[in-house]
Design a protein around this motif. Structure first.
Motif, PDB file in Angstrom:
ATOM      1  N   SER A 118       0.804  -1.224  -0.043  1.00  0.00           N
ATOM      2  CA  SER A 118      -0.097   0.114  -0.109  1.00  0.00           C
ATOM      3  C   SER A 118       0.959   1.265   0.115  1.00  0.00           C
ATOM      4  O   SER A 118       0.344   2.287  -0.493  1.00  0.00           O
ATOM      5  CB  SER A 118      -1.091   0.104   0.988  1.00  0.00           C
ATOM      6  OG  SER A 118      -1.736  -1.038   1.217  1.00  0.00           O
ATOM      7  N   ARG A 121       2.133   1.892  -3.366  1.00  0.00           N
ATOM      8  CA  ARG A 121       0.844   2.413  -4.207  1.00  0.00           C
ATOM      9  C   ARG A 121       0.594   4.147  -3.972  1.00  0.00           C
ATOM     10  O   ARG A 121       0.561   4.652  -4.850  1.00  0.00           O
ATOM     11  CB  ARG A 121      -0.189   1.670  -3.762  1.00  0.00           C
ATOM     12  CG  ARG A 121      -0.454   0.474  -4.626  1.00  0.00           C
ATOM     13  CD  ARG A 121      -1.954  -0.037  -3.932  1.00  0.00           C
ATOM     14  NE  ARG A 121      -2.101  -1.472  -4.416  1.00  0.00           N
ATOM     15  CZ  ARG A 121      -3.398  -1.923  -4.020  1.00  0.00           C
ATOM     16  NH1 ARG A 121      -4.185  -1.206  -3.441  1.00  0.00           N
ATOM     17  NH2 ARG A 121      -3.397  -3.272  -4.135  1.00  0.00           N
ATOM     18  N   LEU A 167      -6.446   5.725  -0.650  1.00  0.00           N
ATOM     19  CA  LEU A 167      -5.878   4.778   0.348  1.00  0.00           C
ATOM     20  C   LEU A 167      -7.390   3.844   0.577  1.00  0.00           C
ATOM     21  O   LEU A 167      -7.514   2.772   0.220  1.00  0.00           O
ATOM     22  CB  LEU A 167      -5.553   5.345   1.705  1.00  0.00           C
ATOM     23  CG  LEU A 167      -5.402   4.270   2.602  1.00  0.00           C
ATOM     24  CD1 LEU A 167      -4.197   3.353   2.098  1.00  0.00           C
ATOM     25  CD2 LEU A 167      -4.983   4.941   4.085  1.00  0.00           C
ATOM     26  N   TYR A 170      -8.674   2.366  -3.176  1.00  0.00           N
ATOM     27  CA  TYR A 170      -7.695   1.234  -3.708  1.00  0.00           C
ATOM     28  C   TYR A 170      -8.216  -0.187  -2.773  1.00  0.00           C
ATOM     29  O   TYR A 170      -8.221  -1.293  -3.282  1.00  0.00           O
ATOM     30  CB  TYR A 170      -6.440   1.337  -3.431  1.00  0.00           C
ATOM     31  CG  TYR A 170      -6.060   2.408  -4.500  1.00  0.00           C
ATOM     32  CD1 TYR A 170      -6.985   2.813  -5.426  1.00  0.00           C
ATOM     33  CD2 TYR A 170      -4.656   2.582  -4.547  1.00  0.00           C
ATOM     34  CE1 TYR A 170      -6.406   3.786  -6.436  1.00  0.00           C
ATOM     35  CE2 TYR A 170      -4.181   3.701  -5.708  1.00  0.00           C
ATOM     36  CZ  TYR A 170      -5.219   4.033  -6.453  1.00  0.00           C
ATOM     37  OH  TYR A 170      -4.821   4.936  -7.654  1.00  0.00           O
ATOM     38  N   LEU A 171      -8.582  -0.007  -1.336  1.00  0.00           N
ATOM     39  CA  LEU A 171      -9.048  -1.115  -0.576  1.00  0.00           C
ATOM     40  C   LEU A 171     -10.405  -1.534  -0.949  1.00  0.00           C
ATOM     41  O   LEU A 171     -10.541  -2.568  -1.157  1.00  0.00           O
ATOM     42  CB  LEU A 171      -8.912  -0.451   0.905  1.00  0.00           C
ATOM     43  CG  LEU A 171      -7.690  -0.396   1.760  1.00  0.00           C
ATOM     44  CD1 LEU A 171      -7.776   0.188   3.176  1.00  0.00           C
ATOM     45  CD2 LEU A 171      -6.933  -1.650   1.761  1.00  0.00           C
TER      46      LEU A 171
END
Lengths: 182, 428
Positions: A118, A121, A167, A170-171
């Protein structure tokens, strides 16, 4: 290089090939939602004018896709869709070119880094946001000769704002992908 | 052959990238060179997105205010559990009427402005923003079906908003005056100094004003009509700072139209130039001055403190006493007709306040409800509503230090008399 950096740089994603199962219809719907959010969300939250959900989607698609060709084509599609809703004094293709490059570079980077992390990313997301804003500004000045200001501090701030949104986004997209696997 | 194919495969993505980017650059160059806007793609995109946005905007417009007020008042409702049912009902009604009132007021302001301005306009609602964050443009829910054309000016009663940049079937794109590429010809109110409004630097400035010109803070600027977009005479904004600059004066404006946050606008279909008004515009936020206080009741009506000073008053008092003795209620239905030919019984001496209730009794017992302009009247109204056949509705009223007006005397306030018809006299 130590072992961890080797792992980051060389390890392939566990999710290779997952996007091949990503439904095209779902992708089109997500794109439509992203563009509508950019079109309408500032009416509800004025600060959301700086939120680049289509760009975040392009970056995600590029990072999760090992092949740069679909990523750049997706970036071109999203960019041209945005261009068609831009002011009439801006010709179609400005966002298209920018997001094509973003999609290509994101997919190229994903071949070298473990983008399942993450942190990586988000760093890449921040970098691509700044690249997107700067390249768009350069094109407006160079190709259209429009003198528009470029505020570096604001761009960095908006980049941070976007990765804060990226954040959870994307999760959610990862969850959708996982549910698609099962 | 295989080597060529393998080499191509290794560079495939790069070749595709170059082709896609070059195609877009060429297409972009074609648009810039020919000055043609690609209508088809834009029409498709706008037609696909604006219906969703229009639906969202309609839902938001009708429900956000309602929901906000409802949840804000939720705690109050919990604290008043005994009055829960009544409070909920009244709150819902309040919210509903408040929304109705706000909508009506805004629509009324637009309607008044539409009627007042000589320009022909059409009202529209903002339904979405542009996708370019650095460009200032919005979409409105009126298009070519409403006779909107490209280049038309968009205003509000408070000031200018922008111009129509693109027209579609059911929507139009409005480029706001705050966009960096937008320029507006403006003119000051006092000195009629002409300049060009430019909002490209994050704030709005009036350019091309010489240092020698006299522009002061607070002065209004209006459209000059020289830009061929806005008709002359529309308010633009007030000067917030005016300082001598390098060659030209630095004049900053505070836009009065608030183009960024506007929700409803007027598109000028047929503009008419107007003169620059000489008087300053009224400030909307300023509380309008109160009207002059009404003169004293005694001075207006000429009624002295004690009742029954004139012949008419004495006659009315006589009839009231007769009615009281014979249990007649003025204005009440099915009440017996009193005999006015007999002499009333001698009345014991009473203070003026005690003589007042009979005088006001018919007011309260009349069939027409009174307006609740004063507590006294509200009490009377309630009494009359609940007990229409009560003989002395005011008997329960506490005596007031101010004497009540006698029956038939002129009312001090015209609005109070519009709903009340005192008995004209005894029936013949």
């Amino acid at each position: 290089m130590n072992e961890s950096s080797d792992h980051l740089l060389r390890s392939r994603r566990r999710s290779d090939g997952i996007f091949s199962r990503f439904q095209v219809a779902g992708l089109v719907i997500l794109t439509l939602i992203a563009i509508i959010s950019k079109f309408y969300l500032p009416r509800l939250i004025p600060s959301a004018v700086w939120l680049e959900v289509p760009l975040l989607l392009t970056i995600y698609f590029g990072l999760m896709r090992p092949d740069p060709v679909p990523a750049l084509l997706f970036g071109a599609f999203v960019g041209i869709s945005e261009d068609s809703l831009s002011p009439a004094n801006l010709p179609i293709g400005m966002y298209g070119i920018t997001k094509t490059l973003v999609g290509y570079f994101a997919a190229s980077v994903s071949q070298r880094f473990n983008v399942g992390n993450s942190l990586i990313r988000l760093v890449l997301c921040f970098f691509f946001y700044c690249f997107h804003a700067f390249f768009y500004w350069v094109m407006r000045r160079a190709l259209l000769q429009q003198i528009v200001p470029f505020d570096t501090q604001l761009t960095l701030l908006h980049g941070a704002f976007n990765i804060a949104v990226a954040l959870p986004l994307y999760l959610i997209l990862d969850r959708m992908k996982l549910s698609d696997e099962h | 052959m295989d080597a060529i194919f393998n080499r191509y495969r290794s560079y495939r993505s790069l070749v595709v990238l170059v082709i896609v980017v070059m195609a877009q650059v060429l297409y972009l160059a074609y648009q810039v060179r020919t000055g043609r806007d690609e209508r088809l793609i834009r029409v498709w995109a706008v037609s696909a997105v604006t219906p969703f946005s229009g639906i969202f905007e309609a839902i938001r417009h009708n429900t956000v205010g309602f929901m906000k007020d409802y949840f804000v008042l939720l705690d109050v409702r919990e604290q008043n559990s005994k009055l829960k049912a009544d409070n909920d009902r009244l709150r819902m009604e309040n919210v509903f009427y408040r929304n109705q009132l706000a909508t009506a007021e805004h629509a009324r302001a637009l309607t008044i402005f539409q009627a007042r301005t000589p320009s022909k306009t059409v009202a529209a609602r903002v339904i979405g923003n542009s996708t370019v964050s650095t460009a200032k443009a919005v979409f409105i829910d009126r298009g070519s079906t409403s006779n909107i054309e490209k280049g038309m000016a968009v205003v509000t009663p408070n000031g200018i908003v922008g111009k129509v940049a693109a027209v579609y079937l059911l929507a139009s794109q409005v480029l706001l005056v705050t966009d960096s590429t937008f320029k507006v010809g403006v003119e000051s109110q006092k000195g009629h100094i002409h300049g060009i409004l430019d909002c490209s630097g994050g704030h709005c400035e009036v350019e091309q004003i010489q240092n020698e010109e006299d522009v002061r803070v607070g002065e209004w600027f209006y459209t000059s009509g020289e830009d061929r977009v806005f008709p002359r005479g529309f308010p633009v904004g007030t000067v917030i700072s005016a300082q001598p600059g390098n060659g030209m004066k630095d004049v900053r404006l505070n836009l009065s139209g608030a183009p960024g946050g506007v929700e409803e606008v007027l598109v000028i279909l047929d503009g008419v130039h107007q003169p620059i008004p000489t008087a300053a515009l009224p400030d909307d936020k300023m509380v309008p001055p109160l009207p002059p206080p009404p003169p004293d009741d005694k001075q207006v009506t000429g009624v002295p403190a004690g009742p029954g000073q004139t012949e008419a008053d004495k006659t009315i008092q006589k009839y009231e006493q007769l009615g009281k003795e014979q249990e007649h209620v003025y204005g009440a239905m099915y009440s017996n007709m009193p005999n006015y030919n007999i002499k009333p019984a001698p009345k014991p001496a009473a203070p003026p306040a005690a003589a007042a209730p009979p005088a006001s009794a018919p007011l309260g017992s009349g069939p027409v409800a009174l307006g609740a302009s004063t507590p006294t009247r509200a009490t009377t109204t309630q009494t009359s509503t609940n007990h229409p056949t009560s003989t002395h509705p005011t008997s329960t009223r506490p005596p007031t230090s101010k004497p009540a007006l006698p029956l038939g005397s002129p009312r001090p306030n015209a609005s109070q008399t519009t709903t009340t018809k005192p008995p004209a006299g005894p029936p013949q």
